[in-house]
Write a protein that holds these residues in place. Structure first.
Motif, PDB file in Angstrom:
ATOM      1  N   THR A   1      62.433   0.058  39.445  1.00  0.00           N
ATOM      2  CA  THR A   1      62.233  -1.388  39.327  1.00  0.00           C
ATOM      3  C   THR A   1      61.670  -1.965  40.616  1.00  0.00           C
ATOM      4  N   LEU A   2      62.212  -1.526  41.759  1.00  0.00           N
ATOM      5  CA  LEU A   2      61.707  -1.995  43.050  1.00  0.00           C
ATOM      6  C   LEU A   2      60.241  -1.634  43.215  1.00  0.00           C
ATOM      7  N   GLU A   3      59.905  -0.400  42.902  1.00  0.00           N
ATOM      8  CA  GLU A   3      58.529   0.050  43.065  1.00  0.00           C
ATOM      9  C   GLU A   3      57.596  -0.763  42.166  1.00  0.00           C
ATOM     10  N   ALA A   4      58.000  -0.989  40.907  1.00  0.00           N
ATOM     11  CA  ALA A   4      57.163  -1.758  39.988  1.00  0.00           C
ATOM     12  C   ALA A   4      56.999  -3.197  40.471  1.00  0.00           C
ATOM     13  N   THR A   5      58.065  -3.791  41.006  1.00  0.00           N
ATOM     14  CA  THR A   5      58.004  -5.172  41.499  1.00  0.00           C
ATOM     15  C   THR A   5      57.052  -5.290  42.685  1.00  0.00           C
ATOM     16  N   LEU A   6      57.157  -4.368  43.605  1.00  0.00           N
ATOM     17  CA  LEU A   6      56.298  -4.407  44.785  1.00  0.00           C
ATOM     18  C   LEU A   6      54.841  -4.129  44.418  1.00  0.00           C
ATOM     19  N   GLU A   7      54.619  -3.228  43.475  1.00  0.00           N
ATOM     20  CA  GLU A   7      53.257  -2.950  43.015  1.00  0.00           C
ATOM     21  C   GLU A   7      52.647  -4.197  42.378  1.00  0.00           C
ATOM     22  N   ALA A   8      53.445  -4.906  41.577  1.00  0.00           N
ATOM     23  CA  ALA A   8      52.950  -6.123  40.933  1.00  0.00           C
ATOM     24  C   ALA A   8      52.621  -7.189  41.973  1.00  0.00           C
ATOM     25  N   GLU A   9      53.462  -7.310  43.006  1.00  0.00           N
ATOM     26  CA  GLU A   9      53.216  -8.281  44.085  1.00  0.00           C
ATOM     27  C   GLU A   9      51.932  -7.931  44.827  1.00  0.00           C
ATOM     28  N   LEU A  10      51.740  -6.652  45.087  1.00  0.00           N
ATOM     29  CA  LEU A  10      50.535  -6.208  45.782  1.00  0.00           C
ATOM     30  C   LEU A  10      49.287  -6.510  44.947  1.00  0.00           C
ATOM     31  N   ALA A  11      49.352  -6.238  43.644  1.00  0.00           N
ATOM     32  CA  ALA A  11      48.212  -6.507  42.766  1.00  0.00           C
ATOM     33  C   ALA A  11      47.879  -7.998  42.754  1.00  0.00           C
ATOM     34  N   LEU A  12      48.929  -8.852  42.745  1.00  0.00           N
ATOM     35  CA  LEU A  12      48.721 -10.295  42.767  1.00  0.00           C
ATOM     36  C   LEU A  12      48.024 -10.730  44.051  1.00  0.00           C
TER      37      LEU A  12
ATOM     38  N   GLY B   1      54.087  -2.247  53.571  1.00  0.00           N
ATOM     39  CA  GLY B   1      55.526  -2.390  53.381  1.00  0.00           C
ATOM     40  C   GLY B   1      56.031  -1.739  52.118  1.00  0.00           C
ATOM     41  N   LEU B   2      55.174  -1.674  51.091  1.00  0.00           N
ATOM     42  CA  LEU B   2      55.602  -1.107  49.811  1.00  0.00           C
ATOM     43  C   LEU B   2      56.091   0.330  49.957  1.00  0.00           C
ATOM     44  N   PRO B   3      55.295   1.247  50.508  1.00  0.00           N
ATOM     45  CA  PRO B   3      55.799   2.613  50.657  1.00  0.00           C
ATOM     46  C   PRO B   3      57.050   2.678  51.529  1.00  0.00           C
ATOM     47  N   HIS B   4      57.103   1.794  52.545  1.00  0.00           N
ATOM     48  CA  HIS B   4      58.263   1.803  53.434  1.00  0.00           C
ATOM     49  C   HIS B   4      59.529   1.395  52.681  1.00  0.00           C
ATOM     50  N   GLU B   5      59.431   0.302  51.894  1.00  0.00           N
ATOM     51  CA  GLU B   5      60.581  -0.162  51.126  1.00  0.00           C
ATOM     52  C   GLU B   5      61.026   0.886  50.111  1.00  0.00           C
ATOM     53  N   VAL B   6      60.056   1.469  49.423  1.00  0.00           N
ATOM     54  CA  VAL B   6      60.385   2.495  48.421  1.00  0.00           C
ATOM     55  C   VAL B   6      61.010   3.715  49.090  1.00  0.00           C
ATOM     56  N   ALA B   7      60.473   4.093  50.253  1.00  0.00           N
ATOM     57  CA  ALA B   7      61.022   5.251  50.970  1.00  0.00           C
ATOM     58  C   ALA B   7      62.463   5.003  51.401  1.00  0.00           C
ATOM     59  N   LEU B   8      62.755   3.769  51.854  1.00  0.00           N
ATOM     60  CA  LEU B   8      64.126   3.438  52.250  1.00  0.00           C
ATOM     61  C   LEU B   8      65.074   3.518  51.055  1.00  0.00           C
ATOM     62  N   ARG B   9      64.633   2.962  49.914  1.00  0.00           N
ATOM     63  CA  ARG B   9      65.471   2.995  48.719  1.00  0.00           C
ATOM     64  C   ARG B   9      65.657   4.440  48.237  1.00  0.00           C
ATOM     65  N   ARG B  10      64.567   5.217  48.305  1.00  0.00           N
ATOM     66  CA  ARG B  10      64.667   6.622  47.874  1.00  0.00           C
ATOM     67  C   ARG B  10      65.607   7.402  48.792  1.00  0.00           C
ATOM     68  N   LYS B  11      65.538   7.118  50.087  1.00  0.00           N
ATOM     69  CA  LYS B  11      66.421   7.799  51.030  1.00  0.00           C
ATOM     70  C   LYS B  11      67.880   7.454  50.751  1.00  0.00           C
ATOM     71  N   GLN B  12      68.116   6.179  50.431  1.00  0.00           N
ATOM     72  CA  GLN B  12      69.476   5.756  50.089  1.00  0.00           C
ATOM     73  C   GLN B  12      69.949   6.468  48.820  1.00  0.00           C
ATOM     74  N   TYR B  13      69.092   6.503  47.834  1.00  0.00           N
ATOM     75  CA  TYR B  13      69.420   7.164  46.573  1.00  0.00           C
ATOM     76  C   TYR B  13      69.704   8.643  46.799  1.00  0.00           C
ATOM     77  N   GLU B  14      68.859   9.312  47.609  1.00  0.00           N
ATOM     78  CA  GLU B  14      69.053  10.743  47.857  1.00  0.00           C
ATOM     79  C   GLU B  14      70.347  11.007  48.606  1.00  0.00           C
ATOM     80  N   TYR B  15      70.720  10.078  49.503  1.00  0.00           N
ATOM     81  CA  TYR B  15      71.985  10.236  50.219  1.00  0.00           C
ATOM     82  C   TYR B  15      73.151  10.268  49.244  1.00  0.00           C
TER      83      TYR B  15
END
Length: 413
Positions: free
Chosen positions: A174-185, A387-401
């Protein structure tokens, strides 16, 4: 209680929960694939067909049920073992088959939740990749997975782990889709204002961003050949060492920015000194898939530009480099460039063609106003893009933890 709190509570429970370690082949049913080639998969593929056939990596085909022998179709939620090339596990809960060098597992044991096993195996992919790396073509065999021991806690704990990890996966998507949509806008906004501000011919009325209103009356139209000089770059091979960065056509990305990774260097020999760049020099790719892409060299280090690039020199009293850069990203430039590009195996936008492109040139103060407005949109777009890859990477790192902690069962002695 939020997901992180639930995860932490479950992690504490796992530390003392009873768990058995058993070989995968003892607790799951292994199934075979179907005999099919990559060429056949490509021929048989039909968009929206109901049956998915898996191959290695991300490759798959959608086919009809009649296209595959019924004995090779699996209908239970399963873990697909991608055993060659990129070794990984994939979970799938709809009818499927796969190539016969792969295999899959499903559960008929009411105490084994197959998706729990999938999540555990995802944490072990590096282990299996290390085994596979010993072969010329990375691959593993069925005994490698059959004999691998997995932790089996109670069914209740398995289900709780899956529920939490499913939620983390959903939140990440959901985060990735939201940020992608913001970037497209933001990209659409930048494109709209860029083309609006440079549309002097159509005299579009109305106010726009930051107080810039109306269209200018004292704009002159000139060809680039009338206001600039163009120089092809230095024909040489990049080296692994040297005193100057060697900027190649592949160093300009699709957004007209200098790519920071994969630098090559070159010694500044006497014959290439005239190809040294100065800050704010404009470079354009003249061939290949990125022809016409223009960037501003904004670095302070020494750099030499390569032969498939053209340096654009404009009188700065007539044309501001950043104003031209925005123009070169826009519809007006590309509408002309695409008509002038030569065909053949590799598209070419050479200096003679570039000289024919027409550009609207307002007075310098107005160029500065337009540039300031477009710079803001470009900066915003890039900040989201970075920022998009950075935010997604942080969330993914949290999830992997949490995934690692939720599946870190203590081994019995």
């Amino acid at each position: 209680m939020d997901m992180q709190s639930k995860a932490k509570k479950l992690i504490e429970m796992i530390q003392t929960a009873p768990v058995e370690w058993k070989p995968l082949g003892e607790v799951l049913v292994r199934t075979k694939g179907t005999k099919i080639t990559a060429g056949q998969m490509k021929e048989m593929h039909k968009d929206n067909a109901p049956l998915k056939i898996f191959a290695g990596g991300k490759t798959f085909a959608l086919v009809d049920f009649d296209d595959v022998p019924d004995k090779d179709i699996h209908r239970e939620p399963s873990i697909i073992v991608k055993s060659r090339g990129i070794i990984e596990f994939e979970y799938y809960d709809k009818p499927f088959s796969h190539k016969n060098e792969m295999w899959s597992y499903h559960s008929v044991n009411k105490n084994i939740y197959i998706k729990y096993v999938y999540y555990f195996l995802k944490t072990q992919e590096n282990y299996f990749r290390n085994i596979g790396s010993k072969m010329q073509m990375p691959q593993i065999a069925t005994p490698d997975t059959d004999n691998y021991k997995i932790p089996i806690p109670s069914l209740e704990i398995q289900q709780k782990i899956v529920k939490i990890l499913d939620k983390f996966t959903e939140l990440e998507a959901t985060l990735e889709a939201t940020l992608e949509a913001e970037l497209a806008l933001r990209k659409r906004q930048y494109q709209y204002y860029r083309d609006f501000l440079l549309d002097f011919d159509n005299q579009i009325g109305g106010g726009i961003a930051d107080g810039y209103k109306g269209r200018l009356k004292d704009v002159v139209w000139k060809t680039l050949g009338e206001v600039g000089k163009f120089t092809y770059g230095y024909i040489a091979k990049a080296q692994d060492a040297g005193t100057a960065r060697f900027i190649r056509i592949s160093d300009i990305n699709a957004n007209g920015k200098l790519i920071p990774n994969g630098e090559k260097y070159i010694d500044v020999l006497p014959e290439c000194k005239k190809y040294l760049l100065k800050k704010n020099d404009l470079l354009m790719a003249r061939t290949g898939a990125t022809y016409g892409k223009t960037m501003i060299f904004s670095e302070d280090y020494p750099a030499v530009y390569a032969g498939f690039l053209i340096k654009l020199d404009f009188d700065k009293n007539i044309l501001i480099p950043k104003y031209y850069w925005h123009f070169a990203q826009g519809e007006l430039f590309w509408r002309q460039a695409n008509k002038l590009v030569s065909g053949g195996g590799q598209p070419q936008l050479n200096a003679n063609a570039l000289k024919m492109i027409k550009i609207p040139i307002p007075p310098i103060p107005e160029q500065e106003k337009i540039t300031a407005i477009l710079d803001k949109f470009d900066t915003l777009t890039n900040s989201i893009s970075e920022g998009l890859p950075h935010e997604v990477a942080l969330r993914r790192k949290q999830y992997e933890y949490y995934r690692e902690q939720l599946l870190a069962f203590p081994k019995t002695a």
